[in-house]
Design a protein around this motif. Structure first.
Motif, PDB file in Angstrom:
ATOM      1  N   GLY A  98      46.052  26.274  34.160  1.00  0.00           N
ATOM      2  CA  GLY A  98      45.252  25.659  35.216  1.00  0.00           C
ATOM      3  C   GLY A  98      46.145  25.146  36.332  1.00  0.00           C
ATOM      4  N   SER A  99      45.770  24.032  36.895  1.00  0.00           N
ATOM      5  CA  SER A  99      46.554  23.467  37.990  1.00  0.00           C
ATOM      6  C   SER A  99      47.469  22.355  37.497  1.00  0.00           C
ATOM      7  N   ASP A 116      44.209  33.681  44.597  1.00  0.00           N
ATOM      8  CA  ASP A 116      43.271  32.584  44.375  1.00  0.00           C
ATOM      9  C   ASP A 116      42.901  32.580  42.895  1.00  0.00           C
ATOM     10  N   GLY A 117      43.414  31.603  42.171  1.00  0.00           N
ATOM     11  CA  GLY A 117      43.200  31.533  40.732  1.00  0.00           C
ATOM     12  C   GLY A 117      41.757  31.332  40.330  1.00  0.00           C
ATOM     13  N   THR A 118      40.977  30.670  41.162  1.00  0.00           N
ATOM     14  CA  THR A 118      39.589  30.409  40.793  1.00  0.00           C
ATOM     15  C   THR A 118      38.703  31.644  40.928  1.00  0.00           C
ATOM     16  N   THR A 119      39.036  32.535  41.878  1.00  0.00           N
ATOM     17  CA  THR A 119      38.206  33.723  42.078  1.00  0.00           C
ATOM     18  C   THR A 119      38.837  34.998  41.531  1.00  0.00           C
ATOM     19  N   PHE A 160      47.628  30.497  36.263  1.00  0.00           N
ATOM     20  CA  PHE A 160      46.476  29.622  36.485  1.00  0.00           C
ATOM     21  C   PHE A 160      45.529  29.686  35.290  1.00  0.00           C
ATOM     22  N   ARG A 161      45.336  30.876  34.743  1.00  0.00           N
ATOM     23  CA  ARG A 161      44.475  31.007  33.557  1.00  0.00           C
ATOM     24  C   ARG A 161      45.066  30.311  32.338  1.00  0.00           C
ATOM     25  N   LEU A 199      47.905  34.276  39.170  1.00  0.00           N
ATOM     26  CA  LEU A 199      46.581  34.288  38.533  1.00  0.00           C
ATOM     27  C   LEU A 199      46.698  34.077  37.024  1.00  0.00           C
TER      28      LEU A 199
END
Length: 164
Positions: free
Chosen positions: A78-79, A41-44, A74-75, A71
């Motif tokens: 992003g998406s 989960d990239g956001t968490t 994603f950093r 991860l």
């Protein structure tokens, strides 16, 4: 977290020039993962790996690299890219891990086919008669042509039988 996993995360973060990545990632093993080796989960910053990977250090390392690359990608972007897009592929290649990770886990193929839903869903536009099929109900889908014409574009969702 396992010290070996922490060390590997630090190595990959260093390799990818992302030193803050190591301190913001959490990894846990879950017995609930039966059909997939891991999730990220990239956001968490959370990674969940299948519990049986704890008994196979080599496979665990490959799965960890795969998920950690998600991860990191994603950093970086992003998406804006697909999950296995160019940034992810570059990171996995730098780490020397295989980009394709599929396994025939003993008994999993039979279990999966026995529990697999026999139903697919046709998403049908009652205005322009556009249709699309998916393995589950996609309530967020809209008819793009109707939306472009100023309509709501709602699709009717009808189950259809999948031939065996």
């Amino acid at each position: 977290m396992n010290p070996g996993i922490e060390k590997r995360i630090a190595e990959l973060a260093n390799l990818w020039s992302m030193p803050d990545l190591a301190s913001s990632v959490s990894v846990r093993f879950s017995p609930r993962l039966k059909r997939t080796l891991g999730r990220a989960d990239g956001t968490t910053g959370r990674i969940v790996l299948a519990a049986f990977l704890a008994d196979d250090p080599t496979l665990c390392d490959v799965a960890l690299c795969h998920e950690l690359a998600h991860l990191a990608a994603f950093r970086l972007v992003g998406s804006s890219e697909r999950p296995h897009g160019p940034t992810w592929q570059r990171l996995v290649r730098q780490a020397g891990c295989p980009s394709a990770l599929r396994l025939a886990i003993e008994g999993a193929v039979e279990e999966r086919s026995a529990t697999r839903k026999a139903t697919r869903y046709r998403h049908y536009c009652p205005i322009c008669h556009f249709s699309r099929i998916a393995g589950r109900r996609m309530t967020a889908w809209r008819c793009a042509d109707c939306v472009a014409a100023g309509l709501e574009g709602h699709l009717e969702i009808v189950p259809i039988d999948r031939p065996r």
